[in-house]
Motif scaffolding. Structure first.
Motif: not given
Length: 148
Positions: A27-29, A39-44, A50-51
């Motif tokens: 949950d960062g970049y 790039l922004k990264v996020a949990m799917p 939140d994807g």
């Protein structure tokens, strides 16, 4: 294809080094040293997030598909075949393993519309031996290769 005896696939000479840094985990970049990746990264959502960003599995799928496709083009060229129009798509799955951690599984879908099925199988098998991602994952994760 079955794996034979252990073969040393470590490089004898490093020709290029990629550098990337994660900030905030899933949950960062992520950024690359040369600025090409930011790039922004996020949990799917399937993993509780939140994807709203890419994720390591998508990045791995992109890298593996590009690398495997290049290996396929290389072995095709070595044997005198023009593989224009071919594609490689990767699906990377993640899930819990038996050691209370997580593991990956990969499915590569290869399209070789310009060659017959027997030649396609031979070229894909050869690419699987050449590709650095295949060599790195062999024996560590399940990799399925589908010809379509």
């Amino acid at each position: 294809m079955t794996d034979g005896p252990a073969v040393d696939t470590r490089p004898t000479k490093i020709m290029f080094v990629a550098e990337a840094t994660a900030h905030g985990g899933r949950d960062g970049y992520v950024t690359s040293q040369d600025g090409q990746i930011d790039l922004k990264v996020a949990m799917p959502p399937q993993l509780g997030g939140d994807g709203n960003g890419t994720n390591p599995e998508q990045l791995f799928a992109a890298g593996y598909s590009a690398c495997f496709h290049n290996a396929l083009i290389l072995v095709g060229n070595r044997e005198g075949y023009d593989l224009t129009g071919s594609t490689v798509a990767a699906k990377v799955g993640i899930g819990p393993n038996q050691q209370r951690g997580y593991g990956l599984a990969v499915a590569l879908s290869v399209s070789l519309p310009v060659v017959d099925a027997d030649l396609a199988t031979r070229l894909v098998d050869a690419a699987h031996e050449v590709c650095p991602y295949s060599n790195a994952t062999r024996g560590n994760i399940d990799v399925t290769i589908l010809l379509g």
